[in-house]
Design an enzyme around this catalytic site. Sequence first.
Site, PDB file in Angstrom:
ATOM      1  N   ASP A 279     -31.597 -62.154   2.708  1.00 27.61           N
ATOM      2  CA  ASP A 279     -31.154 -62.670   1.583  1.00 27.61           C
ATOM      3  C   ASP A 279     -31.855 -63.959   1.343  1.00 27.61           C
ATOM      4  O   ASP A 279     -32.056 -64.155  -0.020  1.00 27.61           O
ATOM      5  CB  ASP A 279     -29.530 -63.176   1.848  1.00 27.61           C
ATOM      6  CG  ASP A 279     -28.890 -63.954   0.658  1.00 27.61           C
ATOM      7  OD1 ASP A 279     -29.065 -63.482  -0.584  1.00 27.61           O
ATOM      8  OD2 ASP A 279     -28.933 -65.197   0.926  1.00 27.61           O
TER       9      ASP A 279
ATOM     10  N   ASP B 293     -32.560 -66.904   6.032  1.00 26.11           N
ATOM     11  CA  ASP B 293     -31.912 -66.392   7.212  1.00 26.11           C
ATOM     12  C   ASP B 293     -32.566 -64.962   7.364  1.00 26.11           C
ATOM     13  O   ASP B 293     -33.316 -64.455   6.296  1.00 26.11           O
ATOM     14  CB  ASP B 293     -30.379 -66.717   7.082  1.00 26.11           C
ATOM     15  CG  ASP B 293     -29.900 -66.324   5.973  1.00 26.11           C
ATOM     16  OD1 ASP B 293     -30.432 -65.318   5.393  1.00 26.11           O
ATOM     17  OD2 ASP B 293     -28.789 -66.887   5.510  1.00 26.11           O
TER      18      ASP B 293
ATOM     19  N   TYR C 124     -21.003 -65.663  -0.277  1.00 23.40           N
ATOM     20  CA  TYR C 124     -21.014 -65.246  -1.605  1.00 23.40           C
ATOM     21  C   TYR C 124     -19.480 -64.744  -2.112  1.00 23.40           C
ATOM     22  O   TYR C 124     -19.537 -63.384  -2.139  1.00 23.40           O
ATOM     23  CB  TYR C 124     -21.983 -64.032  -1.587  1.00 23.40           C
ATOM     24  CG  TYR C 124     -23.447 -64.633  -1.436  1.00 23.40           C
ATOM     25  CD1 TYR C 124     -24.127 -64.785  -2.716  1.00 23.40           C
ATOM     26  CD2 TYR C 124     -24.169 -64.510  -0.299  1.00 23.40           C
ATOM     27  CE1 TYR C 124     -25.519 -65.209  -2.708  1.00 23.40           C
ATOM     28  CE2 TYR C 124     -25.549 -64.909  -0.317  1.00 23.40           C
ATOM     29  CZ  TYR C 124     -26.222 -65.515  -1.454  1.00 23.40           C
ATOM     30  OH  TYR C 124     -27.469 -65.778  -1.308  1.00 23.40           O
TER      31      TYR C 124
ATOM     32  N   GLU D 231     -34.098 -73.878  -0.158  1.00 29.67           N
ATOM     33  CA  GLU D 231     -33.993 -72.667  -0.043  1.00 29.67           C
ATOM     34  C   GLU D 231     -34.186 -71.715  -1.093  1.00 29.67           C
ATOM     35  O   GLU D 231     -33.321 -71.831  -1.960  1.00 29.67           O
ATOM     36  CB  GLU D 231     -32.591 -72.458   0.941  1.00 29.67           C
ATOM     37  CG  GLU D 231     -32.304 -70.975   1.472  1.00 29.67           C
ATOM     38  CD  GLU D 231     -31.100 -70.712   2.151  1.00 29.67           C
ATOM     39  OE1 GLU D 231     -31.125 -69.667   3.228  1.00 29.67           O
ATOM     40  OE2 GLU D 231     -30.076 -71.446   1.919  1.00 29.67           O
TER      41      GLU D 231
END
Length: 618
Positions: free
Chosen positions: A163, A166, A323, A569
Amino acid sequence: MYGRDPWGGPLEINAADSATDDDRSRNLNDLDRAALSRPLDETQQSWLLGPAEQKKKKKYVDLGCIIVSRKIFVWTVGSIVAAGLLVGLITLIVKTVPRHHHSHAPADNYTLALHKALMFFNAQRSGKLPKHNNVSWRGSSCLGDGKGKQGSFYKDLVGGYYDAGDAIKFHFPASFSMTMLSWSVIEYSAKYEAAGELNHVKEIIKWGADYFLKTFNSSADTIDRIVAQVGSGDTSGGSTTQNDHYCWMRPEDIDYVRPVTECSSCSDLAAEMAAALASASIVFKDNKAYSQKLVHGAKTLFKFARDQRGRYSASGSEAAIFYNSTSYWDEFIWGGAWLYYATGNNSYLQLATMPGLAKHAGAFWGGPDYGVLSWDNKLAGAQLLLSRLRLFLSPGYPYEEILSTFHNQTSIIMCSYLPIFTKFNRTKGLIELNHGRPQPLQYVVNAAFLATLFSDYLEAADTPGWYCGPNFYSTDVLRDFAKTQIDYILGKNPRKMSYIVGFGNHYPKHLHHRGASIPKNKIRYNCKGGWKWRDTSKPNPNTLVGAMVAGPDRHDGFHDVRTNYNYTEPTIAGNAGLVAALVALSGDKTTGIDKNTIFSAVPPMFPTPPPPPAPWKP
């Protein structure tokens, strides 16, 4: 012996004459040529003229129908032969030169950035990597995902995409990412081709679609559960359990247990995954067997979504932390629209245009986030997708009323993006679609894509613009909005910083990303061993080319700090929107959209006449 002189006189020949041939020739040469009664033709002259005179006559060449100068004849034949040799040589060179990658000279920054943005997906691949993955510091990883569980409905869960920074595979945002990429290919395949990236982006989509087919029983017509997530990241309560967030490891070195999360009531996830497979089936429509496989999977998932209602992130699941889905009504419209385009089956269009569904999805009321397309809410995208049907096919009754509403709502959304309106605040250049909350860029790129696409829809429909209240705005205004937002991301911002890694000279160097931050030096760093790479102030040893970071804050500030994921990120959902916006803006504006491919499976439309009025009563 007498013979007839072919030139008009008797010629006496002595049969007893023993003169040699040379003597005869000399005798002929001595004839009085002036005595000849008429002109001789070429052949006749050649018999009579002497050798010296014959040399003079060789300045000409008899071609039967015409006589040409020997010099011109030689030059002409030589030129033809030379030209033939040249053409042959050029043909040989063209056919023997490798055609792997045409040297497309990028005409603009959007094309340059597109090349890089697509490479991010190569770096996010999980599973056994292909030889041509072209990211030197990545290798095959997590090859045991989903294996070893007896009696499960899946064989393995190897593959897919990580994703973000990670190694978790969240299927909800991943499905949205693949849908966005497929949509961009369907609309702008010519632009991808011009950039030399069409095959690349199709490989990226297929990698995702093949993985989704593993997450449920794709050969069945009816299912009762699907996989929602692989891996875990919950560190709440100070948990020290080894997982994808507690540990800081290269994906290639992961040795801890990666749990599989299943769900049996997850309408939002299943409908979004159906949209991903349905849209991909249009991308691969020329591969009939594969396309039909994707369509079948999409139908199965959508039926499951409708039959077993519920949000995938309900019941305290881990997905709610990372999410969380707010509803599944928008996915019903979104998934139904894509299945209609993929199959041509009117039942999906009837569902997607049900007023009750639109009402539940919030299509008729505003709200602070209305018009913001994201991995959670697809309403703005669904309304534009169905407005397309009205603009180009105009199906009429019974769909016209709701399609007209979607079209009007889309126009209102486009108005809200313009600086003259105040629905959304702006920094010194960036629209704040998430109202100043962190990680803004993923929403901005989606809006830039929608604005450019709506502009191109209007252009293709020979419509010069649209109305915001009483005021008419040109399609160029929308394109300008999209350009200013993408230009901000590419470096035209107060910090003069590109938020795409590897683009420009000044970009983030401390990405919150495990694989990019740990060197590939043949040393395996365990769960805690990688913490030193997480916490170091040194730049990442590996460049994650094309990654769009989370973005600046509401004051245009940005902290290039690895431990602050709200700034540094990247995510696949964010990059999918970025790719879509970049390809839409790239190249020549006149290229426009592909009007027809999305309608390949849609049968000819003959509008149903409205019902007759009630009988008149006096």
